[in-house]
Scaffold this motif. Structure first.
Motif, PDB file in Angstrom:
ATOM      1  N   TRP A   1      -7.114  21.023  15.766  1.00 13.58           N
ATOM      2  CA  TRP A   1      -6.617  20.632  14.447  1.00 13.58           C
ATOM      3  C   TRP A   1      -6.784  21.779  13.455  1.00 13.58           C
ATOM      4  CZ3 TRP A   1      -9.247  20.697   9.857  1.00 13.58           C
ATOM      5  CH2 TRP A   1      -8.623  20.102   8.771  1.00 13.58           C
ATOM      6  N   ALA A   2      -5.819  21.909  12.568  1.00 14.83           N
ATOM      7  CA  ALA A   2      -5.908  22.868  11.464  1.00 14.83           C
ATOM      8  C   ALA A   2      -4.971  22.400  10.354  1.00 14.83           C
ATOM      9  CB  ALA A   2      -5.516  24.263  11.920  1.00 14.83           C
ATOM     10  N   PRO A   3      -5.322  22.645   9.086  1.00 12.48           N
ATOM     11  CA  PRO A   3      -4.398  22.319   8.000  1.00 12.48           C
ATOM     12  C   PRO A   3      -3.118  23.142   8.136  1.00 12.48           C
ATOM     13  CG  PRO A   3      -6.587  22.861   7.146  1.00 12.48           C
ATOM     14  CD  PRO A   3      -6.577  23.221   8.595  1.00 12.48           C
ATOM     15  N   ALA A   4      -1.999  22.537   7.859  1.00 13.72           N
ATOM     16  CA  ALA A   4      -0.741  23.286   7.863  1.00 13.72           C
ATOM     17  C   ALA A   4      -0.708  24.190   6.631  1.00 13.72           C
ATOM     18  CB  ALA A   4       0.447  22.332   7.859  1.00 13.72           C
ATOM     19  N   PRO A   5      -0.043  25.331   6.718  1.00 18.13           N
ATOM     20  CA  PRO A   5       0.045  26.237   5.561  1.00 18.13           C
ATOM     21  C   PRO A   5       0.697  25.541   4.359  1.00 18.13           C
ATOM     22  CG  PRO A   5       0.833  27.318   7.560  1.00 18.13           C
ATOM     23  CD  PRO A   5       0.633  25.866   7.903  1.00 18.13           C
ATOM     24  N   GLY A   6       0.189  25.839   3.175  1.00 20.10           N
ATOM     25  CA  GLY A   6       0.770  25.323   1.936  1.00 20.10           C
ATOM     26  C   GLY A   6       0.427  23.879   1.628  1.00 20.10           C
ATOM     27  N   THR A   7      -0.602  23.331   2.276  1.00 25.78           N
ATOM     28  CA  THR A   7      -0.976  21.941   2.040  1.00 25.78           C
ATOM     29  C   THR A   7      -2.180  21.847   1.104  1.00 25.78           C
ATOM     30  OG1 THR A   7      -2.317  21.957   4.061  1.00 25.78           O
ATOM     31  CG2 THR A   7      -0.030  21.173   4.262  1.00 25.78           C
ATOM     32  N   GLN A   8      -2.629  20.637   0.855  1.00 25.45           N
ATOM     33  CA  GLN A   8      -3.718  20.401  -0.092  1.00 25.45           C
ATOM     34  C   GLN A   8      -5.055  20.094   0.587  1.00 25.45           C
ATOM     35  OE1 GLN A   8      -3.486  20.752  -3.468  1.00 25.45           O
ATOM     36  NE2 GLN A   8      -1.473  21.558  -2.963  1.00 25.45           N
ATOM     37  N   TRP A   9      -5.193  20.468   1.861  1.00 26.43           N
ATOM     38  CA  TRP A   9      -6.456  20.226   2.548  1.00 26.43           C
ATOM     39  C   TRP A   9      -7.572  21.022   1.880  1.00 26.43           C
ATOM     40  CZ3 TRP A   9      -7.426  16.733   6.331  1.00 26.43           C
ATOM     41  CH2 TRP A   9      -6.323  16.149   6.943  1.00 26.43           C
ATOM     42  N   ASN A  10      -8.709  20.372   1.701  1.00 29.14           N
ATOM     43  CA  ASN A  10      -9.911  20.996   1.182  1.00 29.14           C
ATOM     44  C   ASN A  10     -10.993  20.726   2.218  1.00 29.14           C
ATOM     45  OD1 ASN A  10     -11.961  22.101  -0.284  1.00 29.14           O
ATOM     46  ND2 ASN A  10     -11.985  20.520  -1.861  1.00 29.14           N
ATOM     47  N   GLY A  11     -11.199  21.679   3.103  1.00 33.10           N
ATOM     48  CA  GLY A  11     -12.086  21.434   4.237  1.00 33.10           C
ATOM     49  C   GLY A  11     -11.418  20.467   5.189  1.00 33.10           C
ATOM     50  N   ASN A  12     -12.087  19.349   5.465  1.00 32.82           N
ATOM     51  CA  ASN A  12     -11.544  18.345   6.382  1.00 32.82           C
ATOM     52  C   ASN A  12     -10.879  17.177   5.671  1.00 32.82           C
ATOM     53  OD1 ASN A  12     -12.459  19.875   8.474  1.00 32.82           O
ATOM     54  ND2 ASN A  12     -14.027  18.458   9.157  1.00 32.82           N
ATOM     55  N   SER A  13     -10.652  17.273   4.364  1.00 31.66           N
ATOM     56  CA  SER A  13     -10.034  16.157   3.659  1.00 31.66           C
ATOM     57  C   SER A  13      -8.846  16.625   2.817  1.00 31.66           C
ATOM     58  CB  SER A  13     -11.054  15.436   2.782  1.00 31.66           C
ATOM     59  OG  SER A  13     -11.523  16.301   1.772  1.00 31.66           O
ATOM     60  N   CYS A  14      -7.916  15.713   2.650  1.00 38.12           N
ATOM     61  CA  CYS A  14      -6.715  15.992   1.874  1.00 38.12           C
ATOM     62  C   CYS A  14      -6.399  14.768   1.026  1.00 38.12           C
ATOM     63  CB  CYS A  14      -5.538  16.286   2.813  1.00 38.12           C
ATOM     64  SG  CYS A  14      -4.000  16.642   1.929  1.00 38.12           S
ATOM     65  N   LYS A  15      -6.346  14.952  -0.276  1.00 41.43           N
ATOM     66  CA  LYS A  15      -6.041  13.849  -1.181  1.00 41.43           C
ATOM     67  C   LYS A  15      -4.824  14.241  -2.012  1.00 41.43           C
ATOM     68  CE  LYS A  15      -8.194  10.551  -4.259  1.00 41.43           C
ATOM     69  NZ  LYS A  15      -7.874   9.368  -3.501  1.00 41.43           N
ATOM     70  N   ASP A  16      -3.694  13.581  -1.737  1.00 42.02           N
ATOM     71  CA  ASP A  16      -2.457  13.841  -2.463  1.00 42.02           C
ATOM     72  C   ASP A  16      -1.517  12.673  -2.204  1.00 42.02           C
ATOM     73  OD1 ASP A  16       0.200  15.013  -3.227  1.00 42.02           O
ATOM     74  OD2 ASP A  16      -1.055  16.777  -3.525  1.00 42.02           O
ATOM     75  N   SER A  17      -0.837  12.193  -3.205  1.00 40.33           N
ATOM     76  CA  SER A  17       0.082  11.072  -2.999  1.00 40.33           C
ATOM     77  C   SER A  17       1.327  11.488  -2.215  1.00 40.33           C
ATOM     78  CB  SER A  17       0.485  10.460  -4.344  1.00 40.33           C
ATOM     79  OG  SER A  17       1.137  11.435  -5.139  1.00 40.33           O
TER      80      SER A  17
ATOM     81  N   SER B   1       0.807  -1.217   0.000  1.00 41.88           N
ATOM     82  CA  SER B   1       0.000   0.000   0.000  1.00 41.88           C
ATOM     83  C   SER B   1       0.841   1.268   0.000  1.00 41.88           C
ATOM     84  CB  SER B   1      -0.925   0.006   1.220  1.00 41.88           C
ATOM     85  OG  SER B   1      -1.828  -1.080   1.160  1.00 41.88           O
ATOM     86  N   LYS B   2       0.246   2.335  -0.512  1.00 44.68           N
ATOM     87  CA  LYS B   2       0.868   3.660  -0.544  1.00 44.68           C
ATOM     88  C   LYS B   2      -0.144   4.684  -0.017  1.00 44.68           C
ATOM     89  CE  LYS B   2       3.869   2.808  -4.541  1.00 44.68           C
ATOM     90  NZ  LYS B   2       4.675   1.936  -3.774  1.00 44.68           N
ATOM     91  N   PHE B   3       0.372   5.769   0.550  1.00 48.50           N
ATOM     92  CA  PHE B   3      -0.491   6.819   1.082  1.00 48.50           C
ATOM     93  C   PHE B   3      -1.381   7.389  -0.017  1.00 48.50           C
ATOM     94  CE2 PHE B   3      -1.331  11.328   1.855  1.00 48.50           C
ATOM     95  CZ  PHE B   3      -2.033  11.226   3.042  1.00 48.50           C
ATOM     96  N   THR B   4      -2.674   7.575   0.311  1.00 48.10           N
ATOM     97  CA  THR B   4      -3.606   8.152  -0.659  1.00 48.10           C
ATOM     98  C   THR B   4      -4.297   9.418  -0.145  1.00 48.10           C
ATOM     99  OG1 THR B   4      -5.375   6.684   0.106  1.00 48.10           O
ATOM    100  CG2 THR B   4      -4.112   5.980  -1.842  1.00 48.10           C
ATOM    101  N   ASP B   5      -4.688   9.435   1.149  1.00 49.43           N
ATOM    102  CA  ASP B   5      -5.432  10.595   1.624  1.00 49.43           C
ATOM    103  C   ASP B   5      -5.517  10.629   3.142  1.00 49.43           C
ATOM    104  OD1 ASP B   5      -8.238   9.353   2.428  1.00 49.43           O
ATOM    105  OD2 ASP B   5      -7.676   8.455   0.513  1.00 49.43           O
ATOM    106  N   ALA B   6      -5.961  11.780   3.640  1.00 41.19           N
ATOM    107  CA  ALA B   6      -6.179  11.981   5.072  1.00 41.19           C
ATOM    108  C   ALA B   6      -7.506  12.699   5.253  1.00 41.19           C
ATOM    109  CB  ALA B   6      -5.046  12.800   5.679  1.00 41.19           C
ATOM    110  N   TYR B   7      -8.084  12.508   6.407  1.00 40.09           N
ATOM    111  CA  TYR B   7      -9.377  13.110   6.718  1.00 40.09           C
ATOM    112  C   TYR B   7      -9.399  13.471   8.197  1.00 40.09           C
ATOM    113  CZ  TYR B   7     -14.422  13.578   7.334  1.00 40.09           C
ATOM    114  OH  TYR B   7     -15.669  14.059   7.631  1.00 40.09           O
ATOM    115  N   TYR B   8      -9.932  14.641   8.527  1.00 39.43           N
ATOM    116  CA  TYR B   8     -10.130  15.002   9.925  1.00 39.43           C
ATOM    117  C   TYR B   8     -11.604  14.835  10.249  1.00 39.43           C
ATOM    118  CZ  TYR B   8     -10.422  17.413  14.340  1.00 39.43           C
ATOM    119  OH  TYR B   8     -10.653  17.711  15.659  1.00 39.43           O
ATOM    120  N   LYS B   9     -11.896  13.975  11.219  1.00 40.25           N
ATOM    121  CA  LYS B   9     -13.274  13.722  11.640  1.00 40.25           C
ATOM    122  C   LYS B   9     -13.512  14.495  12.928  1.00 40.25           C
ATOM    123  CE  LYS B   9     -16.556   9.992  12.205  1.00 40.25           C
ATOM    124  NZ  LYS B   9     -16.747   8.545  12.151  1.00 40.25           N
TER     125      LYS B   9
END
Length: 131
Positions: free
Chosen positions: A105-121, A69-77
């Motif tokens: 919790w908060a997205p770090a600056p310069g990341t790909q978070w879109n709301g509570n989800s982040c999808k980036d390899s 497996s490889k990293f695909t995404d993260a989610y903040y619940k």
């Protein structure tokens, strides 16, 4: 004089508050350990930030799922104050780990978070801050 002291105290408190904020990311797959569960499948764990531990289970997991497996995404619940990281591979291969409780919790600056989800390899594009 009192105003200067008060302003200095507030500035010090503000700096101290920021000192406790940590930037973290999902664990690299190479740092996740898997343990066979007695009823089948595997549990997963990795050292997390601020003394927390990433944990997860896959009752249908196979021994090769972690390696495949490889990293695909993260989610903040927000309901459970958890950051959930997903790793996927071919076929049914998949691993998911969660870190909780993640306070402030908060997205770090310069990341790909879109709301509570982040999808980036690129796992670093899903970094976040927590207290």
């Amino acid at each position: 004089m009192k105003i200067a002291l008060t302003a200095g105290a507030f500035a010090m408190l503000a700096l101290m508050g920021n000192a406790y904020a940590a930037t973290a990311t999902c664990p690299p797959i190479s740092t996740i350990t898997q343990t066979e569960m007695s009823g089948g499948g595997y549990s997963y764990s990795a050292t997390g930030p601020s003394g927390l531990t990433w944990t997860g289970e896959n009752p249908q997991g196979q021994s090769n799922y972690l390696d495949d497996s490889k990293f695909t995404d993260a989610y903040y619940k927000s309901e459970t104050k958890a950051v959930i990281c997903s790793y996927e591979g071919p076929g049914d291969a998949g691993v998911r780990v969660a870190l909780k409780p993640v306070e402030n919790w908060a997205p770090a600056p310069g990341t790909q978070w879109n709301g509570n989800s982040c999808k980036d390899s690129d796992i670093s594009k899903c970094s976040f801050t927590l207290n």
